[in-house]
Design a protein around this motif. Structure first.
Motif, PDB file in Angstrom:
ATOM      1  N   ASP A  23    -154.776  27.176 -84.206  1.00 42.44           N
ATOM      2  CA  ASP A  23    -153.809  28.137 -83.681  1.00 42.44           C
ATOM      3  C   ASP A  23    -153.515  27.860 -82.204  1.00 42.44           C
ATOM      4  OD1 ASP A  23    -155.646  29.895 -82.000  1.00 42.44           O
ATOM      5  OD2 ASP A  23    -156.560  30.148 -83.981  1.00 42.44           O
ATOM      6  N   TYR A  24    -152.381  28.361 -81.783  1.00 44.18           N
ATOM      7  CA  TYR A  24    -151.879  28.090 -80.436  1.00 44.18           C
ATOM      8  C   TYR A  24    -152.781  28.662 -79.350  1.00 44.18           C
ATOM      9  CZ  TYR A  24    -148.774  27.919 -76.438  1.00 44.18           C
ATOM     10  OH  TYR A  24    -148.249  27.680 -75.195  1.00 44.18           O
ATOM     11  N   ALA A  25    -153.358  29.829 -79.587  1.00 42.47           N
ATOM     12  CA  ALA A  25    -154.178  30.486 -78.568  1.00 42.47           C
ATOM     13  C   ALA A  25    -155.354  29.617 -78.149  1.00 42.47           C
ATOM     14  CB  ALA A  25    -154.666  31.844 -79.077  1.00 42.47           C
ATOM     15  N   ASP A  26    -155.971  28.913 -79.106  1.00 36.15           N
ATOM     16  CA  ASP A  26    -157.095  28.035 -78.766  1.00 36.15           C
ATOM     17  C   ASP A  26    -156.634  26.860 -77.911  1.00 36.15           C
ATOM     18  OD1 ASP A  26    -158.874  29.635 -80.149  1.00 36.15           O
ATOM     19  OD2 ASP A  26    -158.717  28.471 -82.003  1.00 36.15           O
ATOM     20  N   ALA A  27    -155.494  26.274 -78.261  1.00 32.96           N
ATOM     21  CA  ALA A  27    -154.958  25.170 -77.459  1.00 32.96           C
ATOM     22  C   ALA A  27    -154.611  25.652 -76.052  1.00 32.96           C
ATOM     23  CB  ALA A  27    -153.727  24.579 -78.141  1.00 32.96           C
ATOM     24  N   GLN A  28    -154.035  26.822 -75.955  1.00 27.24           N
ATOM     25  CA  GLN A  28    -153.673  27.391 -74.663  1.00 27.24           C
ATOM     26  C   GLN A  28    -154.922  27.666 -73.821  1.00 27.24           C
ATOM     27  OE1 GLN A  28    -151.546  31.071 -75.044  1.00 27.24           O
ATOM     28  NE2 GLN A  28    -150.841  31.035 -72.935  1.00 27.24           N
ATOM     29  N   ARG A  29    -155.985  28.142 -74.457  1.00 27.57           N
ATOM     30  CA  ARG A  29    -157.240  28.394 -73.732  1.00 27.57           C
ATOM     31  C   ARG A  29    -157.803  27.113 -73.125  1.00 27.57           C
ATOM     32  NH1 ARG A  29    -158.021  32.729 -76.980  1.00 27.57           N
ATOM     33  NH2 ARG A  29    -158.760  31.584 -78.792  1.00 27.57           N
ATOM     34  N   LEU A  30    -157.751  26.005 -73.886  1.00 30.06           N
ATOM     35  CA  LEU A  30    -158.243  24.730 -73.365  1.00 30.06           C
ATOM     36  C   LEU A  30    -157.450  24.302 -72.137  1.00 30.06           C
ATOM     37  CD1 LEU A  30    -159.948  22.150 -73.434  1.00 30.06           C
ATOM     38  CD2 LEU A  30    -158.263  21.216 -75.049  1.00 30.06           C
ATOM     39  N   VAL A  51    -144.374  22.071 -88.191  1.00 34.81           N
ATOM     40  CA  VAL A  51    -143.684  23.304 -87.807  1.00 34.81           C
ATOM     41  C   VAL A  51    -142.885  23.858 -88.987  1.00 34.81           C
ATOM     42  CG1 VAL A  51    -141.992  24.290 -86.230  1.00 34.81           C
ATOM     43  CG2 VAL A  51    -143.567  22.562 -85.413  1.00 34.81           C
ATOM     44  N   ARG A  52    -142.949  25.181 -89.131  1.00 37.40           N
ATOM     45  CA  ARG A  52    -142.207  25.879 -90.180  1.00 37.40           C
ATOM     46  C   ARG A  52    -141.731  27.222 -89.641  1.00 37.40           C
ATOM     47  NH1 ARG A  52    -147.129  28.165 -93.928  1.00 37.40           N
ATOM     48  NH2 ARG A  52    -148.147  29.248 -92.223  1.00 37.40           N
ATOM     49  N   THR A  53    -140.744  27.799 -90.299  1.00 35.00           N
ATOM     50  CA  THR A  53    -140.300  29.140 -89.922  1.00 35.00           C
ATOM     51  C   THR A  53    -140.966  30.148 -90.846  1.00 35.00           C
ATOM     52  OG1 THR A  53    -138.375  29.035 -91.380  1.00 35.00           O
ATOM     53  CG2 THR A  53    -138.053  28.352 -89.098  1.00 35.00           C
ATOM     54  N   VAL A  54    -141.344  31.275 -90.272  1.00 40.38           N
ATOM     55  CA  VAL A  54    -141.957  32.358 -91.042  1.00 40.38           C
ATOM     56  C   VAL A  54    -141.174  33.627 -90.744  1.00 40.38           C
ATOM     57  CG1 VAL A  54    -144.042  33.729 -91.409  1.00 40.38           C
ATOM     58  CG2 VAL A  54    -144.227  31.280 -90.921  1.00 40.38           C
ATOM     59  N   GLU A  55    -140.668  34.243 -91.796  1.00 43.14           N
ATOM     60  CA  GLU A  55    -139.908  35.478 -91.645  1.00 43.14           C
ATOM     61  C   GLU A  55    -140.772  36.645 -92.124  1.00 43.14           C
ATOM     62  OE1 GLU A  55    -135.508  37.266 -92.728  1.00 43.14           O
ATOM     63  OE2 GLU A  55    -136.186  35.442 -93.710  1.00 43.14           O
ATOM     64  N   GLN A  56    -141.143  37.504 -91.189  1.00 41.86           N
ATOM     65  CA  GLN A  56    -141.960  38.672 -91.514  1.00 41.86           C
ATOM     66  C   GLN A  56    -141.033  39.855 -91.779  1.00 41.86           C
ATOM     67  OE1 GLN A  56    -145.395  39.183 -91.903  1.00 41.86           O
ATOM     68  NE2 GLN A  56    -144.637  41.156 -92.625  1.00 41.86           N
ATOM     69  N   VAL A  57    -141.052  40.364 -92.988  1.00 46.09           N
ATOM     70  CA  VAL A  57    -140.230  41.515 -93.347  1.00 46.09           C
ATOM     71  C   VAL A  57    -140.854  42.751 -92.717  1.00 46.09           C
ATOM     72  CG1 VAL A  57    -139.331  42.906 -95.244  1.00 46.09           C
ATOM     73  CG2 VAL A  57    -139.480  40.416 -95.478  1.00 46.09           C
ATOM     74  N   THR A  58    -140.039  43.498 -91.963  1.00 45.99           N
ATOM     75  CA  THR A  58    -140.553  44.660 -91.230  1.00 45.99           C
ATOM     76  C   THR A  58    -140.196  45.990 -91.875  1.00 45.99           C
ATOM     77  OG1 THR A  58    -138.613  44.633 -89.793  1.00 45.99           O
ATOM     78  CG2 THR A  58    -140.568  43.442 -89.020  1.00 45.99           C
ATOM     79  N   GLY A  59    -139.310  45.983 -92.849  1.00 41.84           N
ATOM     80  CA  GLY A  59    -138.981  47.237 -93.511  1.00 41.84           C
ATOM     81  C   GLY A  59    -137.651  47.175 -94.247  1.00 41.84           C
ATOM     82  N   ARG A  60    -137.374  48.242 -94.931  1.00 43.28           N
ATOM     83  CA  ARG A  60    -136.111  48.368 -95.665  1.00 43.28           C
ATOM     84  C   ARG A  60    -135.013  48.752 -94.693  1.00 43.28           C
ATOM     85  NH1 ARG A  60    -133.481  48.935-100.174  1.00 43.28           N
ATOM     86  NH2 ARG A  60    -132.206  50.739-100.647  1.00 43.28           N
ATOM     87  N   MET A 130    -138.159  36.631 -87.341  1.00 38.48           N
ATOM     88  CA  MET A 130    -138.418  35.240 -87.659  1.00 38.48           C
ATOM     89  C   MET A 130    -139.183  34.581 -86.506  1.00 38.48           C
ATOM     90  SD  MET A 130    -136.360  32.271 -89.541  1.00 38.48           S
ATOM     91  CE  MET A 130    -135.521  33.476 -90.406  1.00 38.48           C
ATOM     92  N   THR A 131    -140.199  33.801 -86.854  1.00 37.37           N
ATOM     93  CA  THR A 131    -140.980  33.074 -85.855  1.00 37.37           C
ATOM     94  C   THR A 131    -141.164  31.633 -86.313  1.00 37.37           C
ATOM     95  OG1 THR A 131    -143.075  33.677 -86.906  1.00 37.37           O
ATOM     96  CG2 THR A 131    -142.299  35.113 -85.148  1.00 37.37           C
ATOM     97  N   LEU A 132    -141.529  30.789 -85.364  1.00 35.03           N
ATOM     98  CA  LEU A 132    -141.913  29.410 -85.667  1.00 35.03           C
ATOM     99  C   LEU A 132    -143.428  29.327 -85.625  1.00 35.03           C
ATOM    100  CD1 LEU A 132    -139.449  27.244 -83.538  1.00 35.03           C
ATOM    101  CD2 LEU A 132    -139.526  27.440 -86.016  1.00 35.03           C
ATOM    102  N   GLN A 133    -144.015  28.654 -86.590  1.00 34.26           N
ATOM    103  CA  GLN A 133    -145.454  28.447 -86.615  1.00 34.26           C
ATOM    104  C   GLN A 133    -145.723  26.988 -86.917  1.00 34.26           C
ATOM    105  OE1 GLN A 133    -147.211  31.032 -89.528  1.00 34.26           O
ATOM    106  NE2 GLN A 133    -146.939  32.850 -88.281  1.00 34.26           N
ATOM    107  N   ALA A 134    -146.855  26.509 -86.437  1.00 30.70           N
ATOM    108  CA  ALA A 134    -147.263  25.148 -86.727  1.00 30.70           C
ATOM    109  C   ALA A 134    -148.559  25.178 -87.527  1.00 30.70           C
ATOM    110  CB  ALA A 134    -147.464  24.370 -85.438  1.00 30.70           C
ATOM    111  N   ARG A 135    -148.763  24.131 -88.318  1.00 28.47           N
ATOM    112  CA  ARG A 135    -149.996  24.031 -89.092  1.00 28.47           C
ATOM    113  C   ARG A 135    -151.182  23.843 -88.159  1.00 28.47           C
ATOM    114  NH1 ARG A 135    -150.692  19.041 -91.547  1.00 28.47           N
ATOM    115  NH2 ARG A 135    -148.447  18.993 -91.604  1.00 28.47           N
ATOM    116  N   ARG A 136    -150.976  23.048 -87.108  1.00 31.86           N
ATOM    117  CA  ARG A 136    -152.028  22.849 -86.107  1.00 31.86           C
ATOM    118  C   ARG A 136    -151.375  22.510 -84.779  1.00 31.86           C
ATOM    119  NH1 ARG A 136    -152.048  17.836 -88.588  1.00 31.86           N
ATOM    120  NH2 ARG A 136    -151.986  16.102 -87.122  1.00 31.86           N
ATOM    121  N   TYR A 137    -152.138  22.665 -83.723  1.00 32.41           N
ATOM    122  CA  TYR A 137    -151.663  22.397 -82.371  1.00 32.41           C
ATOM    123  C   TYR A 137    -152.577  21.361 -81.734  1.00 32.41           C
ATOM    124  CZ  TYR A 137    -148.905  26.552 -83.094  1.00 32.41           C
ATOM    125  OH  TYR A 137    -148.015  27.462 -83.600  1.00 32.41           O
ATOM    126  N   GLU A 138    -151.979  20.275 -81.258  1.00 34.98           N
ATOM    127  CA  GLU A 138    -152.739  19.218 -80.613  1.00 34.98           C
ATOM    128  C   GLU A 138    -152.504  19.264 -79.118  1.00 34.98           C
ATOM    129  OE1 GLU A 138    -151.288  15.678 -82.468  1.00 34.98           O
ATOM    130  OE2 GLU A 138    -152.622  15.901 -84.206  1.00 34.98           O
TER     131      GLU A 138
END
Length: 154
Positions: A23-30, A51-60, A130-138
């Motif tokens: 996750d990004y937070a660990d890479a950022q901490r380093l 990298v992929r897009t993730v759409e989180q449904v927030t409601g009707r 909608m957000t962008l997420q990565a499988r891993r962060y190098e």
């Protein structure tokens, strides 16, 4: 008349992978730890892999909610316009200009929000983020700094 421009891209610096994180937070901490220690972080990059897009449904989304969301954004726009017009007024007229602009903006925002949702005819009856997420962060570092950076991952 032809003008020739000689534009060269900056040379890509060779880099090596210092560490990989889920996750990004660990890479950022380093990188933050490296920065706190005085490491020249200008030579460091965080690269998202897969990298992929993730759409989180927030409601009707109903026509009422669309109108309310439109009213809220219209009210902000109305306040902005009221502040601009308020520059040219004095005294209590300034407050009235602000309130009238807020009400007009909220009204038209609600109308446009309602009509925009109604025009979809139920094809998208939900709200989402909608957000962008990565499988891993190098964490990559320039090869010239790699030996010095290695001490941060031990």
């Amino acid at each position: 008349m032809e003008i020739e421009q000689n534009v060269t891209a900056p040379a890509a610096t060779e880099s090596s992978v210092l560490a990989s994180f889920p996750d990004y937070a660990d890479a950022q901490r380093l990188v933050d730890r490296m920065s706190d220690d005085g490491f020249p972080v200008e030579s460091v990059r965080i690269v998202g892999e897969g990298v992929r897009t993730v759409e989180q449904v927030t409601g009707r989304m109903t026509r009422g909610r669309a109108a309310a969301a439109g009213a809220a954004s219209g009210a902000w726009f109305g306040v902005f316009i009221g502040l601009l017009f308020g520059l040219f007024t004095a005294g209590a007229a300034w407050v009235w200009m602000l309130l009238i602009s807020l009400v007009i903006g909220a009204f038209w925002g609600a109308v446009f929000g309602f009509v925009a949702h109604w025009s979809t005819r139920g094809r998208r009856d939900f709200s989402s983020v909608m957000t962008l997420q990565a499988r891993r962060y190098e964490v990559h570092v320039d090869r010239a700094q790699a030996a010095q950076a290695a001490k941060y991952v031990l």
